[in-house]
Design a protein around this motif. Structure first.
Motif, PDB file in Angstrom:
ATOM      1  N   UNK A 110       0.813  -1.218   0.000  1.00 12.96           N
ATOM      2  CA  UNK A 110       0.000   0.000   0.000  1.00 12.96           C
ATOM      3  C   UNK A 110       0.851   1.275   0.000  1.00 12.96           C
ATOM      4  N   UNK A 111       2.170   1.117   0.103  1.00 11.50           N
ATOM      5  CA  UNK A 111       3.065   2.276   0.042  1.00 11.50           C
ATOM      6  C   UNK A 111       4.505   1.794  -0.033  1.00 11.50           C
ATOM      7  N   UNK A 112       5.375   2.676  -0.504  1.00 16.60           N
ATOM      8  CA  UNK A 112       6.793   2.429  -0.379  1.00 16.60           C
ATOM      9  C   UNK A 112       7.256   2.859   1.007  1.00 16.60           C
ATOM     10  N   UNK A 113       8.494   2.512   1.371  1.00 19.15           N
ATOM     11  CA  UNK A 113       9.055   2.930   2.660  1.00 19.15           C
ATOM     12  C   UNK A 113      10.528   3.318   2.514  1.00 19.15           C
ATOM     13  N   UNK A 114      11.328   2.398   1.960  1.00 21.72           N
ATOM     14  CA  UNK A 114      12.759   2.688   1.769  1.00 21.72           C
ATOM     15  C   UNK A 114      13.245   2.081   0.459  1.00 21.72           C
ATOM     16  N   UNK A 115      13.970   2.861  -0.308  1.00 22.66           N
ATOM     17  CA  UNK A 115      14.677   2.368  -1.492  1.00 22.66           C
ATOM     18  C   UNK A 115      16.168   2.299  -1.172  1.00 22.66           C
ATOM     19  N   UNK A 116      16.865   1.389  -1.851  1.00 23.44           N
ATOM     20  CA  UNK A 116      18.299   1.251  -1.624  1.00 23.44           C
ATOM     21  C   UNK A 116      18.575   0.568  -0.305  1.00 23.44           C
ATOM     22  N   UNK A 117      19.690   0.949   0.320  1.00 27.33           N
ATOM     23  CA  UNK A 117      20.027   0.375   1.615  1.00 27.33           C
ATOM     24  C   UNK A 117      20.635  -1.011   1.539  1.00 27.33           C
ATOM     25  N   UNK A 226      12.133  -1.766   1.256  1.00 23.76           N
ATOM     26  CA  UNK A 226      11.051  -1.964   2.226  1.00 23.76           C
ATOM     27  C   UNK A 226       9.774  -1.301   1.727  1.00 23.76           C
ATOM     28  N   UNK A 227       8.653  -1.982   1.919  1.00 17.98           N
ATOM     29  CA  UNK A 227       7.340  -1.445   1.555  1.00 17.98           C
ATOM     30  C   UNK A 227       6.394  -1.576   2.745  1.00 17.98           C
ATOM     31  N   UNK A 228       5.256  -0.908   2.644  1.00 22.03           N
ATOM     32  CA  UNK A 228       4.191  -1.120   3.628  1.00 22.03           C
ATOM     33  C   UNK A 228       3.269  -2.196   3.078  1.00 22.03           C
ATOM     34  N   UNK A 229       3.084  -3.252   3.847  1.00 27.52           N
ATOM     35  CA  UNK A 229       2.231  -4.368   3.446  1.00 27.52           C
ATOM     36  C   UNK A 229       1.030  -4.456   4.383  1.00 27.52           C
ATOM     37  N   UNK A 230      -0.101  -4.898   3.837  1.00 30.84           N
ATOM     38  CA  UNK A 230      -1.308  -4.994   4.656  1.00 30.84           C
ATOM     39  C   UNK A 230      -2.179  -6.148   4.186  1.00 30.84           C
ATOM     40  N   UNK A 294       7.668   7.162  -0.162  1.00 26.68           N
ATOM     41  CA  UNK A 294       6.375   6.466  -0.229  1.00 26.68           C
ATOM     42  C   UNK A 294       6.142   5.881  -1.620  1.00 26.68           C
ATOM     43  N   UNK A 295       7.006   6.198  -2.566  1.00 26.78           N
ATOM     44  CA  UNK A 295       6.786   5.758  -3.948  1.00 26.78           C
ATOM     45  C   UNK A 295       7.112   4.272  -4.108  1.00 26.78           C
ATOM     46  N   UNK A 296       6.444   3.652  -5.072  1.00 22.46           N
ATOM     47  CA  UNK A 296       6.659   2.241  -5.392  1.00 22.46           C
ATOM     48  C   UNK A 296       6.863   2.120  -6.898  1.00 22.46           C
ATOM     49  N   UNK A 297       7.992   1.569  -7.302  1.00 19.70           N
ATOM     50  CA  UNK A 297       8.252   1.332  -8.721  1.00 19.70           C
ATOM     51  C   UNK A 297       7.667  -0.034  -9.072  1.00 19.70           C
ATOM     52  N   UNK A 298       6.502  -0.020  -9.709  1.00 16.74           N
ATOM     53  CA  UNK A 298       5.785  -1.265  -9.977  1.00 16.74           C
ATOM     54  C   UNK A 298       6.537  -2.155 -10.965  1.00 16.74           C
TER      55      UNK A 298
END
Length: 335
Positions: A110-117, A226-230, A294-298
């Motif tokens: 439902x959202x992005x959280x962290x890219x890279x890392x 990392x993403x937000x999952x629900x 918050x972005x997600x590259x689909x």
């Protein structure tokens, strides 16, 4: 006879009432007075940590909703908690979630959280100076099927290499990130695909050599860490979705505007939780190797699914419907 029919009718009504009550209970999050949030106690889950520390979740859900939290150490435990309804929502790597979605399409991003890392580090003894040199080598990954596993497979594929599990020559070795420095020193592995701050620790404490930094490893800055999952039930609860995503976006904005204070909050949170204090220098170095978003590259998520299928982690890579960003977009457009 009429009395018997009356009794049977009353029994039928009772069974129907019980069945209806059970149905309401099965709705999970819908109508609930509690929300269960899951996350890992590490830097790449800092959006959740900051939202908790700043009180954003409590503020958005309101005093009538009880907020429960659950920490886990890897994506497998996170998805298990989703399936067993121990958590409703939280942050996790996309790899474990898409593996779950293909089996049961009741879980969503439902959202992005962290890219890279994430980085790829070679050990001092390995004489590895390029990706091609991984031919015949042993590379540590956090967990089979993890996001770093998938990223490594993409990097290998780009230079014509494959893991031994798929008929190639590169052996993947599952090990906890905290153990990789010891493995380097013992010469048990030749390289590691790992998340920060463990990459920095490998460089500074085990004489590791950075082979691919976070901007070069796999999809680079678009590598979704990392993403937000629900759960589907949580997604169907509009007030809960609005509350969570509003708090999440507040945390992301705060981190971008206040990086040093955010790092201090992560250090405090993890110390309160585990009794262990993270080295601030390590945390600062790791923070410079990721992007909170918050972005997600689909397209990236789909490529990750395709790689997971090729690795035989999933039977198919059809993840259509897994990513649900409408509510996030509505919240961000209303700012």
């Amino acid at each position: 006879m009429n009395r018997k029919l009356m009794v049977l009718g009353l029994i039928s009504l009772l069974v129907l009432a019980i069945g209806t009550a059970c149905g309401k209970g099965d709705q999970g999050t819908v109508g609930s007075k509690e929300v269960n949030i899951g996350y890992f106690p590490n830097l790449t889950h800092m959006a959740t940590i900051v939202a908790l520390e700043k009180g954003y979740f409590a503020e958005e859900f309101g005093e009538d909703i009880k907020i429960n939290t659950k920490t886990v150490s890897n994506g497998g435990l996170f998805t298990e908690a989703l399936v067993t309804k121990s958590i409703d929502v939280g942050t996790v790597g996309p790899g474990p979630l898409l593996n779950l979605y293909v089996k049961d399409p009741n879980y969503h991003i439902i959202s992005g959280a962290v890219n890279g890392g994430a980085v790829l580090v070679a050990s001092e003894h390995s004489n590895i100076t390029s990706l091609e040199d991984l031919d015949g080598k042993k590379v540590a990954i956090p967990v089979i099927g993890s996001t770093q596993d998938v990223m490594l497979r993409k990097a290998l594929n780009d230079v014509g290499l494959k893991p031994t599990s798929n008929g190639g020559t590169v052996e993947l070795f599952a090990a906890a990130p905290a153990d990789t420095a010891t493995l380097f020193i013992q010469k048990s592995v030749d390289a590691a695909a790992t998340q920060e701050p463990w990459g920095y620790i490998l460089e500074t404490q085990a004489n590791g050599k950075l082979l691919l930094d976070w901007e070069s490893f796999a999809w680079g800055k678009e590598s979704t860490n990392t993403v937000v999952a629900a759960t589907k039930n949580f997604v169907s609860n509009e007030p809960f979705m609005t509350a969570y995503l509003t708090a999440h976006t507040k945390a992301v904005d705060f981190i971008k505007q206040n990086p040093e204070e955010s790092q201090d909050l992560v250090i405090k949170h993890i110390k309160d939780l585990t009794g262990k204090e993270i080295n601030k220098e390590e945390l600062q170095a790791a923070f410079a190797h990721l992007e909170v978003t918050t972005s997600v590259n689909e397209q990236v998520i789909q490529e990750m699914a395709d790689i997971s299928k090729e690795a035989d982690y999933i039977k198919n890579s059809d993840i259509d419907g897994m990513i649900q960003l409408d509510q996030l977009k509505a919240i961000e457009s209303s700012k």
